[in-house]
Design a protein around this motif. Structure first.
Motif, mmCIF file in Angstrom:
data_model
loop_
_atom_site.group_PDB
_atom_site.id
_atom_site.type_symbol
_atom_site.label_atom_id
_atom_site.label_comp_id
_atom_site.label_asym_id
_atom_site.label_seq_id
_atom_site.Cartn_x
_atom_site.Cartn_y
_atom_site.Cartn_z
ATOM 1 N N UNK A 199 0.843 -1.059 0.156
ATOM 2 C CA UNK A 199 -0.136 -0.200 -0.080
ATOM 3 C C UNK A 199 0.906 1.225 0.034
ATOM 4 N N UNK A 200 1.928 1.221 0.803
ATOM 5 C CA UNK A 200 2.836 2.292 0.889
ATOM 6 C C UNK A 200 3.438 2.646 -0.582
ATOM 7 N N UNK A 201 3.852 1.735 -1.265
ATOM 8 C CA UNK A 201 4.644 1.594 -2.521
ATOM 9 C C UNK A 201 3.580 2.305 -3.392
ATOM 10 N N UNK A 202 2.256 1.768 -3.679
ATOM 11 C CA UNK A 202 1.496 2.247 -4.619
ATOM 12 C C UNK A 202 1.188 3.943 -4.102
ATOM 13 N N UNK A 203 1.245 4.386 -2.845
ATOM 14 C CA UNK A 203 1.029 5.727 -2.817
ATOM 15 C C UNK A 203 2.332 6.549 -2.919
ATOM 16 N N UNK A 204 3.376 5.654 -2.719
ATOM 17 C CA UNK A 204 4.798 6.567 -2.993
ATOM 18 C C UNK A 204 4.897 6.901 -4.747
ATOM 19 N N UNK A 205 4.426 5.779 -5.450
ATOM 20 C CA UNK A 205 4.676 6.104 -6.818
ATOM 21 C C UNK A 205 3.442 6.897 -7.450
ATOM 22 N N UNK A 206 2.318 7.075 -6.898
ATOM 23 C CA UNK A 206 1.408 8.281 -6.848
ATOM 24 C C UNK A 206 2.034 9.442 -6.904
ATOM 25 N N UNK A 207 2.838 9.569 -5.732
ATOM 26 C CA UNK A 207 3.179 11.012 -5.028
ATOM 27 C C UNK A 207 4.571 11.364 -5.753
ATOM 28 N N UNK A 208 5.259 10.347 -6.481
ATOM 29 C CA UNK A 208 6.387 10.541 -7.502
ATOM 30 C C UNK A 208 6.054 9.705 -8.693
ATOM 31 N N UNK A 236 4.139 -8.640 -7.048
ATOM 32 C CA UNK A 236 3.946 -9.666 -8.030
ATOM 33 C C UNK A 236 2.509 -9.983 -8.296
ATOM 34 N N UNK A 237 2.027 -10.300 -7.089
ATOM 35 C CA UNK A 237 0.398 -10.616 -6.966
ATOM 36 C C UNK A 237 -0.370 -9.133 -7.310
ATOM 37 N N UNK A 238 0.266 -7.896 -6.982
ATOM 38 C CA UNK A 238 -0.574 -6.815 -7.395
ATOM 39 C C UNK A 238 -0.440 -6.533 -8.949
ATOM 40 N N UNK A 239 0.866 -6.954 -9.400
ATOM 41 C CA UNK A 239 1.303 -6.640 -10.760
ATOM 42 C C UNK A 239 0.181 -7.631 -11.701
ATOM 43 N N UNK A 240 0.233 -8.647 -11.327
ATOM 44 C CA UNK A 240 -0.584 -9.687 -12.196
ATOM 45 C C UNK A 240 -2.259 -9.531 -12.018
ATOM 46 N N UNK A 241 -2.444 -9.156 -10.763
ATOM 47 C CA UNK A 241 -3.940 -8.721 -10.680
ATOM 48 C C UNK A 241 -4.361 -7.333 -11.043
ATOM 49 N N UNK A 242 -3.538 -6.645 -11.634
ATOM 50 C CA UNK A 242 -3.581 -5.310 -11.948
ATOM 51 C C UNK A 242 -4.437 -4.300 -11.149
ATOM 52 N N UNK A 243 -3.619 -4.493 -9.926
ATOM 53 C CA UNK A 243 -4.598 -4.013 -8.566
ATOM 54 C C UNK A 243 -4.242 -2.419 -8.601
ATOM 55 N N UNK A 244 -3.264 -1.666 -9.002
ATOM 56 C CA UNK A 244 -2.784 -0.329 -9.146
ATOM 57 C C UNK A 244 -2.008 -0.111 -10.012
ATOM 58 N N UNK A 245 -0.711 0.849 -9.556
ATOM 59 C CA UNK A 245 0.071 1.305 -10.386
ATOM 60 C C UNK A 245 0.785 -0.029 -10.625
#
Length: 501
Positions: A199-208, A236-245
Motif C-alpha cells: 500500500x505504501x509503494x502504491x502511494x509512493x509512486x502516485x506521489x512520485x 507480483x500478485x498486485x502486478x498480475x492482478x492489475x490492482x493499481x500502479x
C-alpha cells in the motif's frame, strides 16, 4: 572518505534477541511476558533505552483522519563535508503515509533521490527485524550520510544513493517514527507487513509518478530475509492482478539474511567447525541437537501457533551451545572482540534523533523515536520460524533477479547456511546453478568475494565482512549494487569487473 563505524545496525538487535537463551519448550510460560521482559533487558544491555514499548505517536490519542494519505516534506538537516552539495540540492525527503486497513497507523519514510541520475533504479531498504527501526542502517551503513562521534552528519562516499533512488521505511508499525494509537494496528505476520508495504509503494509512486517506470529493487539484511520474499510476492500478485500502479520489480537482494530456519540452524555446527570456533569433539556434541530442531521446524510449518515458539527454543539450543563453548565472541563478526558485555554501542542514534531540534528538522514534531519496540517484537514471534524461501522460486521463474550475499565472518546468519538454502532451493535452474563454478568478485583489481551465478540467481560470499556488509565493505557493496542493478554482476568486463562464468 567517511570513516567506518564499529556500530551494530539496529537490524541486528533482532537476531541478538532471536538467538539469545530461552527456556526449553517444556519450560515456556503460558504467556509471552517473559520474552518481552528479556527484550527490554537486552535493549538496556546494549545501551539502547527507548522510552516507550511501542510508538503511539502524538500525546493525547489518535491523529487526524482528514487530509492527504501521504504527506512529504524536504529534509532540513545540516550535513558537513566537501561534496559541494547541500541536502536540499539533492532532493532528500521525509514523510508520513496513513496506512489503509488500519485504525490509526502512520508509516514514516525517507526518500533520497539519486546523486547521479534520476533514471537510476528505485531501491527500497528494509530493516532487519520485527521491533527495530531502519534509521541505523540509513545513518551508519548505506545511506547518504553517517553520524560522527560528535553527533554531526557527514557525507557517506559510498551511499547507495550514488546508484539508486533510495527509500527507507520504519516498519512494522510502532517502530522508529512509524506509529499508531491503536493496538489493533500492530502486525503479527508477513501478510500484514507486506500488505502495508505494498500500500505504501502504491502511494509512493502516485506521489512520485516520474519514478513509477524506473526499475524497482527490494533490498535489506538480517530478518529482511523474511520480509523481502513476502513483499516481492505481494508486488507480483498486485502486478498480475492489475490492482493499481504497475511496479517494475526487477530484483531482490538479501544480505546475511534469515530466510530458511531449518537449513540455517543446521549450518551452525559446520560453520563453527570450519572457522575453528569449536573442535571436532564439540562439533559431535552440538550436532546431536540438529535432528530435534529439524523435527520441530517441520511441526511448526504444519501446525503454526505455539509449536513455532517451541521450535524457536529447540533450534536455539544449537546456537546457545556453540556460544557456551566459544565464550565472549562477537557473533556478528567473529574477528572483532567484545568489551565486557557490550560488543556495540547504539546510543548515538537515539541521542541524535530524540533531540527536539532534529525531530523538528525531520518534520515529526513531538513524536519520539522508538529505536526498538518490545510490543512489535512480541507480536511477531509466531513468524520467526517460518520458511520464506518457499516464495522465491516463483520469483525466479518470473525472471526476477535474486541476489543473496553474506559477509564471511558473520556467525549468526552465516554465509554457509545461506549458501546451503540457496543450493537446496528447487527451481528450473537448480541443476545448472549447482554446476556453475564460483569465480572471484573483483573491485579495483582486488578480490572482494566469491560469486556464483546462473540465470536470475546470484550468490556472493563477501570477504573481510561480518553481518553488516555495507559497513564493513562500503566500496565493494556499492559496486555490487551498481553491477547487479545494471545486469553486469556476472559479465566479463574490463579491469575491476568479474571474470567470465
Amino acid at each position: 572518505m567517511a570513516p567506518t563505524f564499529s556500530l551494530l545496525s539496529l537490524s541486528l538487535l533482532f537476531f541478538l534477541l532471536l538467538l539469545s537463551p530461552l527456556p526449553s519448550s517444556s519450560q515456556l510460560p503460558p504467556t509471552l511476558n517473559s520474552a518481552k521482559t528479556q527484550f527490554q533487558r537486552l535493549i538496556r544491555g546494549f545501551n539502547l533505552s527507548p522510552k516507550h514499548d511501542v510508538n503511539t505517536g502524538r500525546p493525547g490519542g489518535q491523529s487526524p483522519a482528514v487530509g492527504p494519505a501521504m504527506v512529504e516534506w524536504p529534509l532540513k538537516l545540516p550535513v558537513y563535508g566537501d561534496s559541494g552539495n547541500s541536502i536540499q540540492d539533492l532532493g532528500h525527503h521525509a514523510g508520513y503515509y496513513r496506512l489503509p486497513h488500519t485504525k490509526d497507523a502512520r508509516m514514516f519514510y525517507f526518500f533520497f533521490e539519486s546523486r547521479v541520475r534520476k533514471s537510476d533504479p528505485v531501491v527500497i531498504w528494509l530493516t532487519g527485524g520485527p521491533g527495530c527501526s531502519s534509521e541505523l542502517a540509513l545513518f551508519y551503513e548505506n545511506g547518504p550520510f553517517q553520524i560522527a562521534n560528535n553527533l554531526s552528519l557527514i557525507w557517506n562516499d559510498f551511499g547507495w544513493d550514488q546508484a539508486s533512488n533510495l527509500v527507507y521505511v520504519d516498519q512494522p508499525t510502532g517502530t522508529g517514527f512509524s506509529y499508531s494509537s491503536d493496538d489493533n494496528d500492530i502486525r503479527h505476520d508477513e501478510d500484514g507487513v507486506s500488505n502495508d508495504l505494498y500500500d505504501f509503494l502504491q502511494a509512493f509512486f502516485k506521489q512520485h509518478p516520474q519514478y513509477a517506470k524506473n526499475d524497482f529493487y527490494i533490498t535489506g539484511e538480517s530478518y529482511a530475509g523474511h520480509y523481502i520474499p513476502a513483499f516481492a510476492t505481494r508486488v507480483q500478485k498486485g502486478n498480475k492482478g492489475k490492482e493499481g500502479i504497475f511496479v517494475n520489480l526487477k530484483g531482490i537482494a538479501i544480505g546475511n539474511g534469515f530466510t530458511d530456519p531449518e537449513i540455517q540452524y543446521k549450518a551452525y555446527p559446520d560453520f563453527a567447525l570450519d572457522m575453528k570456533l569449536i573442535n571436532q569433539s564439540d562439533y559431535n556434541s552440538v550436532n546431536e541437537l540438529v535432528p530435534p530442531c529439524e523435527q520441530a521446524t517441520k511441526i511448526c510449518a504444519a501446525n503454526g501457533g505455539d509449536s513455532c515458539i517451541s521450535a524457536y527454543a529447540t533450534c536455539n539450543s544449537i546456537f546457545n551451545e556453540i556460544l557456551a563453548i566459544t565464550g565472549n565472541i562477537n557473533y556478528y563478526d567473529i574477528r572483532k572482540p567484545c568489551e565486557g558485555s557490550l560488543c556495540y554501542d547504539f546510543s548515538n542514534l537515539e541521542t541524535l534523533l530524540n533531540q527536539k531540534s532534529v525531530r523538528t528538522a525531520l518534520g515529526v514534531g513531538d513524536i519520539e523515536f522508538v529505536s526498538c519496540s518490545s510490543t512489535v517484537y512480541q507480536a511477531m514471534q509466531m513468524d520467526l520460524m517460518r520458511n520464506l524461501e518457499v516464495g522465491i522460486p516463483a520469483l525466479l521463474e518470473d525472471q526476477i533477479k535474486v541476489l543473496i550475499y553474506a559477509g564471511e565472518y558473520d556467525l549468526i546468519c552465516n554465509w554457509l547456511g545461506n549458501s546451503q538454502w540457496v543450493h537446496a532451493m528447487a527451481w528450473s535452474g537448480q541443476k545448472n546453478f549447482t554446476a556453475t563454478p564460483t569465480v572471484p568478485f573483483v573491485v579495483d583489481g582486488a578480490e572482494k568475494g566469491q560469486l556464483k551465478s546462473h540465470g536470475p540467481l546470484n550468490f556472493l560470499k563477501v570477504h573481510d565482512a561480518g553481518h553488516l556488509v555495507p559497513m564493513d565493505q562500503p566500496k565493494a557493496s556499492l559496486e555490487m549494487l551498481k553491477r547487479w542493478t545494471q545486469g553486469k554482476l556476472s559479465e566479463n568486463e574490463s579491469e575491476g569487473r568479474l571474470g567470465l562464468l
